[in-house]
Scaffold this motif. Structure first.
Motif, PDB file in Angstrom:
ATOM      1  N   THR A  16       0.805  -1.166   0.063  1.00  0.00           N
ATOM      2  CA  THR A  16       0.283   0.085  -0.071  1.00  0.00           C
ATOM      3  C   THR A  16       0.831   1.010   0.070  1.00  0.00           C
ATOM      4  N   SER A  23       2.065   6.348  -6.876  1.00  0.00           N
ATOM      5  CA  SER A  23       0.946   7.532  -7.310  1.00  0.00           C
ATOM      6  C   SER A  23       1.601   9.147  -7.227  1.00  0.00           C
ATOM      7  N   ALA A  99      -6.349   9.707 -12.829  1.00  0.00           N
ATOM      8  CA  ALA A  99      -7.181   8.455 -12.441  1.00  0.00           C
ATOM      9  C   ALA A  99      -7.450   7.805 -13.694  1.00  0.00           C
ATOM     10  N   THR A 103      -5.902   3.891 -14.119  1.00  0.00           N
ATOM     11  CA  THR A 103      -6.821   3.044 -14.387  1.00  0.00           C
ATOM     12  C   THR A 103      -6.357   2.188 -15.798  1.00  0.00           C
ATOM     13  N   TYR A 246      -4.681  -1.678  -6.575  1.00  0.00           N
ATOM     14  CA  TYR A 246      -5.945  -1.011  -6.942  1.00  0.00           C
ATOM     15  C   TYR A 246      -6.075   0.213  -6.015  1.00  0.00           C
ATOM     16  N   THR A 247      -5.231   0.551  -4.857  1.00  0.00           N
ATOM     17  CA  THR A 247      -5.395   1.441  -4.141  1.00  0.00           C
ATOM     18  C   THR A 247      -5.022   2.644  -4.637  1.00  0.00           C
ATOM     19  N   LEU A 249      -5.559   4.102  -7.206  1.00  0.00           N
ATOM     20  CA  LEU A 249      -6.869   4.798  -8.051  1.00  0.00           C
ATOM     21  C   LEU A 249      -7.467   5.801  -6.936  1.00  0.00           C
ATOM     22  N   VAL A 250      -7.120   5.193  -5.430  1.00  0.00           N
ATOM     23  CA  VAL A 250      -7.663   6.048  -4.566  1.00  0.00           C
ATOM     24  C   VAL A 250      -6.619   7.238  -4.661  1.00  0.00           C
ATOM     25  N   TRP A 251      -5.423   7.047  -4.492  1.00  0.00           N
ATOM     26  CA  TRP A 251      -4.409   8.025  -4.233  1.00  0.00           C
ATOM     27  C   TRP A 251      -4.500   9.155  -5.435  1.00  0.00           C
ATOM     28  N   THR A 253      -7.035   9.717  -7.491  1.00  0.00           N
ATOM     29  CA  THR A 253      -8.341  10.632  -7.550  1.00  0.00           C
ATOM     30  C   THR A 253      -8.223  11.657  -6.480  1.00  0.00           C
ATOM     31  N   LEU A 254      -7.489  11.164  -5.493  1.00  0.00           N
ATOM     32  CA  LEU A 254      -7.136  12.327  -4.474  1.00  0.00           C
ATOM     33  C   LEU A 254      -6.467  13.575  -4.908  1.00  0.00           C
ATOM     34  N   TRP A 269     -16.197   5.513 -13.152  1.00  0.00           N
ATOM     35  CA  TRP A 269     -16.776   4.613 -11.999  1.00  0.00           C
ATOM     36  C   TRP A 269     -17.787   3.484 -12.410  1.00  0.00           C
TER      37      TRP A 269
END
Length: 302
Positions: A16, A23, A99, A103, A246-247, A249-251, A253-254, A269
């Motif tokens: 992680t 990212s 993002a 992806t 896949y985390t 994508l969270v970073w 996006t943030l 989404w």
């Protein structure tokens, strides 16, 4: 010599952290591109910073001898392909929203299946073929044909990165039979810097202090991510930790929201879950088949 006990939770934590650093690197790449630094120069400094970083670390820990290798040619071939993949990754980060670029990078397992079936001529059954179709359906949704399009060059770069990373993974698997992970990382950086250096007379420009800081941080975050990915695999199996990829994508996006005040459009989404689901199916099948009693049983179940 005893086997190292697995620590899956620690491995998941390290993976992680690696995705956060990766990212962060691509966010810095995008910022550098917007400040006027060309992609080939970013690629050069991403690799060049790794060399002294690794040399200092190995010297201080008394492990400099790990860099000895009998497979210089194999490292050079891996770096030649991998450097082009890095260029694709850097270009995708510069040309696409973070993002979407992230992806598209998740397509690596899909291309790995295609290489397995079409190049290596190994058996691929209905589960993995279904995952490939599902994943590329997600790519089509994200590309938004008929709507406000993404940069097609950026999409091509993102998919190219996925394909090349998949191809390089087979080379790394071969190298890992005889080479330590840090050896692979160092020689990739060494040759990658040499290959990218050919382009520097064309693309190198004068930079201000901010741009130099960005280039150094890109190199440090990329090197840190590579080392954490390697370290995570010392504590847990690939099938255990890869889900944390896949985390990213969270970073991303943030970062897109905090820095560019942009949230991904609705289509991502719908498309991203298809690509992520496809990758998870392929990971599950690879893990399941690796534990099969015999090849014949694996073929029957796939």
């Amino acid at each position: 010599m005893t086997d190292r006990p697995e620590r899956p939770l620690f491995g998941l934590f390290l993976r992680t952290c690696a995705m956060l650093l990766l990212s962060t690197m691509f966010m810095l790449v995008k910022v550098a591109g917007e400040s006027g630094v060309a992609a080939p120069e970013v690629m050069f400094w991403r690799q060049a910073v790794s060399i002294p970083t690794l040399l200092i670390g190995l010297t201080l820990t008394g492990k400099i001898g790990v860099l000895r290798t009998q497979r210089i040619a194999s490292h050079a071939r891996r770096a030649a392909i991998g450097t082009f993949g890095l260029l694709c990754n850097v270009s995708a980060a510069m040309l696409l929203p973070l993002a979407e670029a992230t992806t598209l990078g998740f397509t690596t397992p899909l291309f790995a299946v295609l290489i397995t079936a079409l190049v290596l001529r190994e058996h691929v059954g209905r589960w993995r073929w279904t995952a490939v179709v599902l994943g590329f359906a997600g790519v089509v949704i994200i590309a938004r044909p008929g709507h406000v399009p993404l940069s097609m060059l950026g999409v091509a770069a993102g998919l190219g990165a996925g394909l090349i990373v998949a191809a390089v993974s087979f080379q790394i698997r071969d190298l890992s039979r005889t080479e330590a992970p840090v050896t692979c990382v160092f020689w990739f950086a060494f040759y990658g810097t040499s290959f990218a250096g050919v382009l520097m007379p064309v693309y190198a420009t004068r930079h201000d202090a901010w741009q130099w800081l960005l280039l150094v941080l890109i190199g440090l975050s990329g090197t840190g991510a590579q080392l954490l990915i390697t370290l995570a695999l010392r504590h847990a199996a690939v099938a255990t930790v890869i889900v944390m990829d896949y985390t990213a994508l969270v970073w991303s996006t943030l970062y897109g929201w905090l820095i560019w005040d942009r949230l991904p459009p609705r289509v991502i989404w719908f498309g991203a879950p298809l690509i992520v689901a496809a990758g998870l199916i392929i990971t599950w099948r690879e893990h399941h088949l690796s534990r099969a009693i015999s090849p014949a049983t694996a073929l029957e179940e796939d």
